[in-house]
Design a protein around this motif. Structure first.
Motif, PDB file in Angstrom:
ATOM      1  N   PRO A  99      12.985  42.911  34.078  1.00  0.00           N
ATOM      2  CA  PRO A  99      13.352  44.136  34.990  1.00  0.00           C
ATOM      3  C   PRO A  99      13.747  45.068  34.034  1.00  0.00           C
ATOM      4  N   TRP A 100      13.587  46.320  34.342  1.00  0.00           N
ATOM      5  CA  TRP A 100      14.147  47.547  33.774  1.00  0.00           C
ATOM      6  C   TRP A 100      15.738  47.656  33.892  1.00  0.00           C
ATOM      7  N   VAL A 101      16.108  48.653  32.907  1.00  0.00           N
ATOM      8  CA  VAL A 101      17.708  48.676  33.114  1.00  0.00           C
ATOM      9  C   VAL A 101      18.145  49.308  34.288  1.00  0.00           C
ATOM     10  N   HIS A 119      39.741  47.379  20.591  1.00  0.00           N
ATOM     11  CA  HIS A 119      38.877  47.940  21.105  1.00  0.00           C
ATOM     12  C   HIS A 119      37.587  46.853  21.307  1.00  0.00           C
ATOM     13  N   GLY A 120      37.571  46.094  20.200  1.00  0.00           N
ATOM     14  CA  GLY A 120      36.715  45.138  20.421  1.00  0.00           C
ATOM     15  C   GLY A 120      36.753  44.090  21.409  1.00  0.00           C
ATOM     16  N   VAL A 121      37.970  43.625  21.583  1.00  0.00           N
ATOM     17  CA  VAL A 121      38.308  42.844  22.748  1.00  0.00           C
ATOM     18  C   VAL A 121      38.004  43.625  24.066  1.00  0.00           C
ATOM     19  N   ALA A 122      38.524  44.651  24.374  1.00  0.00           N
ATOM     20  CA  ALA A 122      37.933  45.472  25.600  1.00  0.00           C
ATOM     21  C   ALA A 122      36.354  45.720  25.739  1.00  0.00           C
ATOM     22  N   LEU A 123      35.765  45.630  24.571  1.00  0.00           N
ATOM     23  CA  LEU A 123      34.292  45.929  24.503  1.00  0.00           C
ATOM     24  C   LEU A 123      33.620  44.586  25.181  1.00  0.00           C
ATOM     25  N   ARG A 124      34.210  43.734  24.304  1.00  0.00           N
ATOM     26  CA  ARG A 124      33.646  42.253  24.645  1.00  0.00           C
ATOM     27  C   ARG A 124      33.758  41.849  26.147  1.00  0.00           C
ATOM     28  N   ALA A 125      34.965  42.314  26.578  1.00  0.00           N
ATOM     29  CA  ALA A 125      35.094  41.818  28.374  1.00  0.00           C
ATOM     30  C   ALA A 125      34.263  42.750  29.020  1.00  0.00           C
ATOM     31  N   ALA A 126      33.907  43.907  28.752  1.00  0.00           N
ATOM     32  CA  ALA A 126      32.802  44.772  29.500  1.00  0.00           C
ATOM     33  C   ALA A 126      31.266  44.159  29.302  1.00  0.00           C
ATOM     34  N   GLU A 127      31.143  43.725  28.123  1.00  0.00           N
ATOM     35  CA  GLU A 127      29.989  43.434  27.730  1.00  0.00           C
ATOM     36  C   GLU A 127      29.519  42.060  28.311  1.00  0.00           C
ATOM     37  N   GLN A 128      30.730  41.289  28.676  1.00  0.00           N
ATOM     38  CA  GLN A 128      30.469  40.002  29.332  1.00  0.00           C
ATOM     39  C   GLN A 128      30.130  39.991  30.648  1.00  0.00           C
ATOM     40  N   ILE A 129      30.694  41.209  31.361  1.00  0.00           N
ATOM     41  CA  ILE A 129      30.399  41.568  32.708  1.00  0.00           C
ATOM     42  C   ILE A 129      28.991  41.713  33.110  1.00  0.00           C
ATOM     43  N   VAL A 130      28.358  42.572  32.039  1.00  0.00           N
ATOM     44  CA  VAL A 130      26.990  42.980  31.881  1.00  0.00           C
ATOM     45  C   VAL A 130      26.026  41.733  31.730  1.00  0.00           C
ATOM     46  N   ALA A 131      26.494  41.215  30.517  1.00  0.00           N
ATOM     47  CA  ALA A 131      25.650  40.077  29.996  1.00  0.00           C
ATOM     48  C   ALA A 131      25.752  38.886  31.242  1.00  0.00           C
ATOM     49  N   GLU A 132      26.652  38.627  32.008  1.00  0.00           N
ATOM     50  CA  GLU A 132      26.535  37.674  32.926  1.00  0.00           C
ATOM     51  C   GLU A 132      25.391  37.717  34.004  1.00  0.00           C
ATOM     52  N   GLU A 141      24.493  52.376  35.705  1.00  0.00           N
ATOM     53  CA  GLU A 141      23.141  52.422  35.040  1.00  0.00           C
ATOM     54  C   GLU A 141      23.500  52.687  33.381  1.00  0.00           C
ATOM     55  N   ALA A 142      24.440  53.968  33.048  1.00  0.00           N
ATOM     56  CA  ALA A 142      24.823  54.171  31.670  1.00  0.00           C
ATOM     57  C   ALA A 142      25.547  52.868  30.817  1.00  0.00           C
ATOM     58  N   GLN A 143      26.171  52.146  31.635  1.00  0.00           N
ATOM     59  CA  GLN A 143      27.038  51.203  31.344  1.00  0.00           C
ATOM     60  C   GLN A 143      26.151  49.991  30.681  1.00  0.00           C
ATOM     61  N   VAL A 144      25.277  49.522  31.749  1.00  0.00           N
ATOM     62  CA  VAL A 144      24.102  48.441  31.385  1.00  0.00           C
ATOM     63  C   VAL A 144      23.259  48.985  30.167  1.00  0.00           C
TER      64      VAL A 144
END
Length: 639
Positions: free
Chosen positions: A527-529, A500-513, A540-543
């Motif tokens: 900027p705001w969310v 689960h951590g691997v999957a979340l990190r992949a999703a976070e990487q997209i947002v963080a980039e 927006e919820a994912q960000v």
């Protein structure tokens, strides 16, 4: 070996001790004037090999049963005395009951004063004595005849005692800590305070440190030892011992306390026991009954809670919990007596199974099964039984101390199917460990299914989900064990399955980039969310969720809802606040000065300063914000 006398008043206990040892155990002037034993008396019988058998002479009067129990609790061999001219009397019956309930299975019934009656009366008394022994569960006691005046039977009794000494178990449980209930305390010139009692477990040597179990932090060095009134270098279980202690003040409260190895010191007010009701009781013993607890030299009121059934019938036994009205010092295996609330009769007795009884869940099938395993004498058998029933294992240090053991009497690491945690404090069976691990894995899977966008529960929440009754110390060791093994992972204090951590990190990487460059470019006014989500074309919820997780990990900083700052920018803002504090008298930072220096509006300046207040960089005093002295938050050393 310690021999204890028991029996009705004026049935010849003290006279028999004097005939065997040559010592008058009545030492008080009042005892000599009235011709009765009031306090515990002590004597010893020297043997040809230089060893000695100790004697405890107990009072026979009904008003002194408390003192009798204190003496009988520390004996290895019981002598139940019955005068031939009287036969069994009320205190004979109660003393026989006490010996039985205390588990004194080695002993003899002695018919005294046979010089006063004919052979027919002796035979009649013997028949009544045998009936009493059978009803009291002391069938193994032989019946002997003596006359302390003429000497009849004294040599035969002495020979039997020597034989019993040779047949007595040698030593005690390996690793047992020293324990001795105190029945005397006095002062000797050149020695200081001396306490005396019967050693119930362990051994002690001159120079050792001992403590009162009620105050384990105040240890006292052993300056001198006497065993059966003879100077000694050491003493062990089964001996009468007087201990001279350095730094201990003599007080009236010493009598009734327990002297012990500080490593096993234990104080409790709730003990789980196996309770045996006296066969001569007329009514069943029910929960809520108020009783007097007599354990060694201790005496206190207690309330009975019968476990697993409504009551205990006369002659029956069952587990129970005793809720003490004041703290006491007891350990596993200690024998005790219960007398009624008015202290007029003995109603029950038994053995301590767990001196640290729980407040909750004491009636569950699991708890009752656990207590049943603790009736065994062998420590390893008891530990294996406990682990088989303990869903979450046991705290090894607590189990040792409650057993009166200063160290493990066996190689714990070599016992098959047992897992030992760090430092040996957490002990659990392999089967139970597998169950606990499976429970945590299942709880994490359920959490990830319900909240796929969250990293996982924190330690305390995970415990509530997977094992709410597991002690916190054991929970920390379980999770640490699973993290070390790679079964689960921990990130910023949150537990999760590795995949689960691997999957979340992949999703976070997209947002963080997308988000981090925009936050850094926005600098003091990021900027705001919703703006980040719109620009990056992400939900927006994912960000919002990802930035929230990043904020908990220190990758970004959340000032208010949906407003996040890049770490480099937050360091820059903190530097400006430090600069203003250094320039202003008293280290003040005002919203107006901070607004002008940053070029922000007043509202945003106040939001940032309040964020600094929350995290401890500043503190609000009136309309100003003061830099906290010594804080390292956002300093150069934390970049």
């Amino acid at each position: 070996m310690i021999v204890g006398t028991a029996g009705h008043i004026d049935h010849g206990k003290t006279a028999l001790v004097r005939a065997l040892t040559g010592i008058d155990a009545d030492r008080l002037p009042e005892e000599k004037r009235r011709g009765i034993t009031i306090e515990l008396g002590y004597a010893w019988m020297p043997l040809d090999d230089g060893s000695r058998i100790g004697f405890v002479d107990v009072p026979g009067h009904e008003k002194l049963v408390r003192t009798m129990v204190a003496g009988a609790s520390g004996i290895d061999f019981g002598l139940l005395l019955i005068a031939a001219d009287d036969g069994p009397m009320p205190q004979t019956i109660e003393h026989a009951t006490i010996l039985s309930l205390l588990g004194v299975r080695r002993g003899a019934a002695v018919i005294t004063k046979i010089d006063r009656v004919d052979a027919g009366r002796v035979a009649d008394t013997e028949a009544r004595v045998r009936a009493l022994l059978a009803s009291s569960g002391l069938d193994d006691y032989p019946v002997l005849h003596v006359s302390s005046v003429r000497g009849d039977g004294i040599d035969a009794l002495r020979a039997r005692l020597v034989h019993e000494l040779a047949a007595a178990p040698v030593g005690g449980v390996d690793g047992a800590g020293f324990r001795m209930g105190l029945d005397r305390a006095f002062t000797l010139d050149g020695v200081g305070t001396v306490v005396a009692g019967s050693v119930s477990a362990g051994s002690v040597t001159i120079g050792d440190a001992l403590a009162l179990a009620s105050t384990p932090d105040a240890a006292h060095r052993v300056r001198s030892l006497q065993v059966h009134s003879r100077a000694a270098q050491d003493a062990h279980a089964g001996q009468r011992c007087a201990v001279g202690l350095a730094g201990l003040e003599r007080t009236d409260e010493l009598r009734g306390q327990v002297l012990c190895d500080p490593a096993i010191a234990l104080t409790t007010q709730r003990i789980d026991v196996w309770l045996q009701v006296a066969s001569l009781e007329e009514k069943a013993l029910r929960s809520g009954t108020l009783v007097h607890l007599h354990a060694a030299t201790q005496d206190c009121l207690a309330t009975v809670a019968v476990l697993g059934q409504p009551s205990i019938a006369p002659g029956g036994g069952a587990p129970a919990q005793l809720v003490l009205h004041k703290p006491a010092n007891v350990w596993h295996g200690d024998r005790f007596i219960l007398r009624d609330a008015s202290a007029m009769r003995t109603v029950a007795g038994g053995q301590v199974l767990d001196p640290l009884g729980p407040v909750r869940y004491r009636q569950t099938p699991e708890r009752l099964a656990y207590l049943d395993t603790q009736r065994a004498d062998d420590p390893l058998t008891r530990l294996l039984g406990a682990l088989a029933q303990a869903q979450y294992g046991v705290n090894g240090a607590t189990w040792l101390r409650s057993s009166g053991l200063a160290r493990w009497p066996f190689d714990l690491a070599a016992v098959p199917d047992i897992v030992v945690g760090a430092g040996g404090e957490w002990v659990i069976s392999r089967a139970r460990l597998d169950e606990a691990q499976a429970g945590l894995l299942a709880a994490l899977r359920d959490f990830h299914d319900k909240y796929p966008d969250e990293i996982g529960p924190d330690l305390l929440r995970a415990r509530r989900l997977a094992a709410p009754r597991m002690p916190e110390a054991l929970w920390l060791q379980l999770t640490g064990h699973m993290i070390e093994a790679g079964a689960i992972a921990r990130r910023n204090g949150f537990l999760h399955l590795p995949e689960h951590g691997v999957a979340l990190r992949a999703a976070e990487q997209i947002v963080a980039e997308h988000a981090l460059p925009m936050l850094q470019e926005g600098r003091f006014d990021p900027p705001w969310v919703r703006d980040i989500a719109q620009t990056a074309r992400l939900p927006e919820a994912q960000v919002r969720q990802v930035l929230g997780r990043m904020a908990r990990g220190g990758d970004v900083y959340q000032v208010v809802k949906d407003l996040f700052y890049h770490p480099a920018v937050m360091h820059e803002l903190a530097g400006l606040a430090r600069k203003l504090a250094a320039e202003e008298e008293g280290g003040q930072v005002t919203a107006a000065r901070f607004r002008d220096l940053t070029g922000l509006g007043r509202k945003r300046a106040i939001q940032i300063l309040e964020f600094f207040d929350r995290i401890g960089l500043l503190r609000r005093v009136g309309d100003a914000h003061l830099l906290r002295p010594g804080t390292l938050l956002f300093s150069e050393s934390t970049r």
